[in-house]
Scaffold this motif. Structure first.
Motif, PDB file in Angstrom:
ATOM      1  N   SER A 197       0.830  -1.206   0.000  1.00 50.74           N
ATOM      2  CA  SER A 197       0.000   0.000   0.000  1.00 50.74           C
ATOM      3  C   SER A 197       0.860   1.250   0.000  1.00 50.74           C
ATOM      4  CB  SER A 197      -0.923  -0.009   1.220  1.00 50.74           C
ATOM      5  OG  SER A 197      -1.630   1.212   1.336  1.00 50.74           O
ATOM      6  N   GLN A 198       1.916   1.235   0.790  1.00 49.15           N
ATOM      7  CA  GLN A 198       2.806   2.388   0.906  1.00 49.15           C
ATOM      8  C   GLN A 198       3.424   2.752  -0.437  1.00 49.15           C
ATOM      9  OE1 GLN A 198       5.951   3.282   4.267  1.00 49.15           O
ATOM     10  NE2 GLN A 198       6.835   1.847   2.830  1.00 49.15           N
ATOM     11  N   ILE A 199       3.919   1.758  -1.150  1.00 46.90           N
ATOM     12  CA  ILE A 199       4.613   2.065  -2.408  1.00 46.90           C
ATOM     13  C   ILE A 199       3.625   2.488  -3.497  1.00 46.90           C
ATOM     14  CG2 ILE A 199       4.668  -0.260  -3.437  1.00 46.90           C
ATOM     15  CD1 ILE A 199       7.673   0.400  -4.057  1.00 46.90           C
ATOM     16  N   LYS A 200       2.387   1.983  -3.432  1.00 46.68           N
ATOM     17  CA  LYS A 200       1.370   2.443  -4.381  1.00 46.68           C
ATOM     18  C   LYS A 200       1.014   3.907  -4.128  1.00 46.68           C
ATOM     19  CE  LYS A 200      -0.711  -2.120  -5.105  1.00 46.68           C
ATOM     20  NZ  LYS A 200      -1.874  -2.999  -4.805  1.00 46.68           N
ATOM     21  N   LEU A 201       0.889   4.274  -2.861  1.00 47.85           N
ATOM     22  CA  LEU A 201       0.605   5.666  -2.512  1.00 47.85           C
ATOM     23  C   LEU A 201       1.745   6.585  -2.938  1.00 47.85           C
ATOM     24  CD1 LEU A 201      -0.899   5.165   1.058  1.00 47.85           C
ATOM     25  CD2 LEU A 201      -2.139   5.967  -0.964  1.00 47.85           C
ATOM     26  N   LEU A 202       2.962   6.104  -2.762  1.00 45.98           N
ATOM     27  CA  LEU A 202       4.130   6.884  -3.173  1.00 45.98           C
ATOM     28  C   LEU A 202       4.142   7.060  -4.685  1.00 45.98           C
ATOM     29  CD1 LEU A 202       6.799   8.232  -2.303  1.00 45.98           C
ATOM     30  CD2 LEU A 202       7.905   6.017  -2.581  1.00 45.98           C
ATOM     31  N   SER A 232       6.769  -3.938  -4.725  1.00 42.07           N
ATOM     32  CA  SER A 232       6.409  -3.059  -5.844  1.00 42.07           C
ATOM     33  C   SER A 232       5.868  -3.819  -7.046  1.00 42.07           C
ATOM     34  CB  SER A 232       7.645  -2.255  -6.282  1.00 42.07           C
ATOM     35  OG  SER A 232       8.609  -3.098  -6.906  1.00 42.07           O
ATOM     36  N   LYS A 233       5.587  -5.116  -6.910  1.00 37.46           N
ATOM     37  CA  LYS A 233       5.278  -5.945  -8.081  1.00 37.46           C
ATOM     38  C   LYS A 233       4.039  -5.465  -8.840  1.00 37.46           C
ATOM     39  CE  LYS A 233       2.606  -9.476  -5.575  1.00 37.46           C
ATOM     40  NZ  LYS A 233       2.489 -10.916  -5.286  1.00 37.46           N
ATOM     41  N   ASP A 234       3.060  -4.880  -8.130  1.00 37.26           N
ATOM     42  CA  ASP A 234       1.827  -4.452  -8.808  1.00 37.26           C
ATOM     43  C   ASP A 234       2.015  -3.189  -9.637  1.00 37.26           C
ATOM     44  OD1 ASP A 234       0.457  -6.587  -7.720  1.00 37.26           O
ATOM     45  OD2 ASP A 234      -0.348  -5.440  -6.033  1.00 37.26           O
ATOM     46  N   ILE A 235       3.078  -2.445  -9.381  1.00 39.00           N
ATOM     47  CA  ILE A 235       3.309  -1.193 -10.117  1.00 39.00           C
ATOM     48  C   ILE A 235       4.691  -1.175 -10.758  1.00 39.00           C
ATOM     49  CG2 ILE A 235       1.719   0.204  -8.722  1.00 39.00           C
ATOM     50  CD1 ILE A 235       4.260   1.215  -7.227  1.00 39.00           C
ATOM     51  N   CYS A 236       5.298  -2.358 -10.912  1.00 39.24           N
ATOM     52  CA  CYS A 236       6.696  -2.424 -11.351  1.00 39.24           C
ATOM     53  C   CYS A 236       6.914  -1.821 -12.736  1.00 39.24           C
ATOM     54  CB  CYS A 236       7.207  -3.864 -11.306  1.00 39.24           C
ATOM     55  SG  CYS A 236       6.263  -5.018 -12.333  1.00 39.24           S
ATOM     56  N   ALA A 237       5.881  -1.792 -13.562  1.00 37.56           N
ATOM     57  CA  ALA A 237       6.036  -1.213 -14.897  1.00 37.56           C
ATOM     58  C   ALA A 237       6.273   0.289 -14.845  1.00 37.56           C
ATOM     59  CB  ALA A 237       4.801  -1.517 -15.741  1.00 37.56           C
ATOM     60  N   ASP A 238       5.889   0.924 -13.741  1.00 31.20           N
ATOM     61  CA  ASP A 238       6.049   2.379 -13.601  1.00 31.20           C
ATOM     62  C   ASP A 238       7.407   2.771 -13.017  1.00 31.20           C
ATOM     63  OD1 ASP A 238       3.460   2.703 -14.486  1.00 31.20           O
ATOM     64  OD2 ASP A 238       2.600   2.825 -12.476  1.00 31.20           O
ATOM     65  N   ILE A 239       8.199   1.812 -12.573  1.00 28.21           N
ATOM     66  CA  ILE A 239       9.400   2.102 -11.787  1.00 28.21           C
ATOM     67  C   ILE A 239      10.664   1.875 -12.610  1.00 28.21           C
ATOM     68  CG2 ILE A 239      10.738   1.417  -9.750  1.00 28.21           C
ATOM     69  CD1 ILE A 239       8.167   0.702  -8.364  1.00 28.21           C
ATOM     70  N   ASP A 240      11.634   2.764 -12.418  1.00 31.38           N
ATOM     71  CA  ASP A 240      12.983   2.573 -12.955  1.00 31.38           C
ATOM     72  C   ASP A 240      13.847   1.965 -11.855  1.00 31.38           C
ATOM     73  OD1 ASP A 240      12.500   3.548 -15.461  1.00 31.38           O
ATOM     74  OD2 ASP A 240      13.166   5.580 -15.036  1.00 31.38           O
TER      75      ASP A 240
END
Length: 342
Positions: A231-236, A259-267
């Protein structure tokens, strides 16, 4: 002109009751003139416009949050909304205020003003370092001890110089001063789980503020913490673009899993030197990202290539810190290589 001059006191703040600021050097004066300013009754808060900022006010009472803040427990990542909730809790119950403060993640300083009473908190791990002048009749609280020194004309203390010139300190990869020390005798660090009260300039420990309950099931605890991290990393991610360090170590791989659920957004990124452990870090990180089709940047330190501008960077770095702390070359590598919008 120094190509890194814009990094002086970057994302910094200054809380003071001095009405007409003056500095011993022109560089500090030029930087602070570019900062935002908010008047808080008897006090003023100056802050870098790039610093995330939240405020709630009712009559002569304020809650101010300067820095990244979010709450993975209730899903809120709006700084102004969090400031309002803190105000409402504090108006009703100090325990409820502390309960909510205890839920917050981030890197921030929190300033509570209730009439003449001021309380200053930092985040739970004090990742947003808060310095304060313990001797002056004026209130000076800042993100940078050197900024306070630039106002008061303080010199590096003999105790700090003892460490600076000590053989063990010089040879240490990561350089730190012990305890609450800053480079200046007159300036101390606000430690985690304590608050600074003004105008009496007292340090008060506020945590633990109640008996922590025991947790019956390890599996339930593990599931709760895992959900909070995700939840924290999604909010970030909803608040800012993320670049995440990835090595062969357990800590960064845990962050990767969260971060697996949003990994496409991360460098994802790894730094590389000729050090054997750094080579292993880069190898494993690249392998993980390749197998999972993740974006990955390798920041390679080359002393021939990356040394350009090192003296300029070192000057600003020491102006920010007072004396050498941390890792000079790694900070420069990130400044030179890091995506500007991350």
């Amino acid at each position: 002109m120094n190509r890194y001059s814009n990094l002086l006191y970057k994302r910094g703040f200054l809380f003071t009751d001095i009405q007409d600021l003056s500095f011993i050097d022109e560089e500090s004066d030029n930087i602070i003139k570019k900062w935002s300013k908010v008047n808080l009754g008897l006090y003023s808060l100056y802050y870098d416009p790039d610093l995330i900022f939240g405020l709630y006010r009712k009559e002569d009472n304020w809650i101010v949050i300067a820095g990244m803040v979010l709450n993975p427990f209730d899903g809120c990542n709006d700084s102004n909304e969090i400031a309002q909730k803190l105000y409402e809790y504090k108006s009703g119950s100090n325990i409820k205020f502390l309960n909510y403060l205890n839920q917050l993640s981030g890197r921030f300083v929190l300033i509570s003003i209730q009439g003449a009473k001021v309380e200053i908190f930092n985040d739970a791990c004090a990742t947003r370092t808060v310095f304060y002048d313990r001797y002056s009749s004026k209130v000076l609280v800042s993100s940078h001890a050197t900024l306070i020194a630039a106002i008061m004309g303080y010199e590096i203390s003999s105790e700090a110089l003892y460490f600076f010139y000590n053989k063990d300190y010089k040879e240490a990869l990561i350089k730190r001063l012990p305890g609450l020390m800053s480079p200046y005798e007159e300036v101390l660090i606000l430690s985690p789980n304590t608050k600074l009260t003004i105008p009496d300039m007292k340090i008060v420990r506020f945590f633990p503020y109640k008996v922590n309950p025991s947790y019956g099931s390890y599996d339930d605890l593990e599931e709760e913490v895992s959900d909070l991290m995700a939840s924290q990393i999604k909010l970030l991610n909803a608040k800012t673009k993320i670049a995440m360090s990835l090595t062969a170590g357990m800590d960064s791989r845990l962050s990767l899993a969260a971060s697996k659920d949003i990994c496409a957004d991360i460098d994802y990124f790894t730094f590389l030197t000729k050090n054997v452990s750094h080579i292993e870090d880069a190898k494993i990180a690249q392998q993980i990202c390749k197998e999972n089709d993740l974006k990955h940047n390798l920041y390679h330190w080359d002393s021939n290539k990356n040394s350009e501008g090192l003296k300029e960077f070192e000057y600003i770095w020491e102006r920010n810190l007072g004396i050498r702390r941390g890792i000079l070359w790694l900070n420069k590598l990130y400044i030179d290589s890091f995506p500007k919008d991350r």
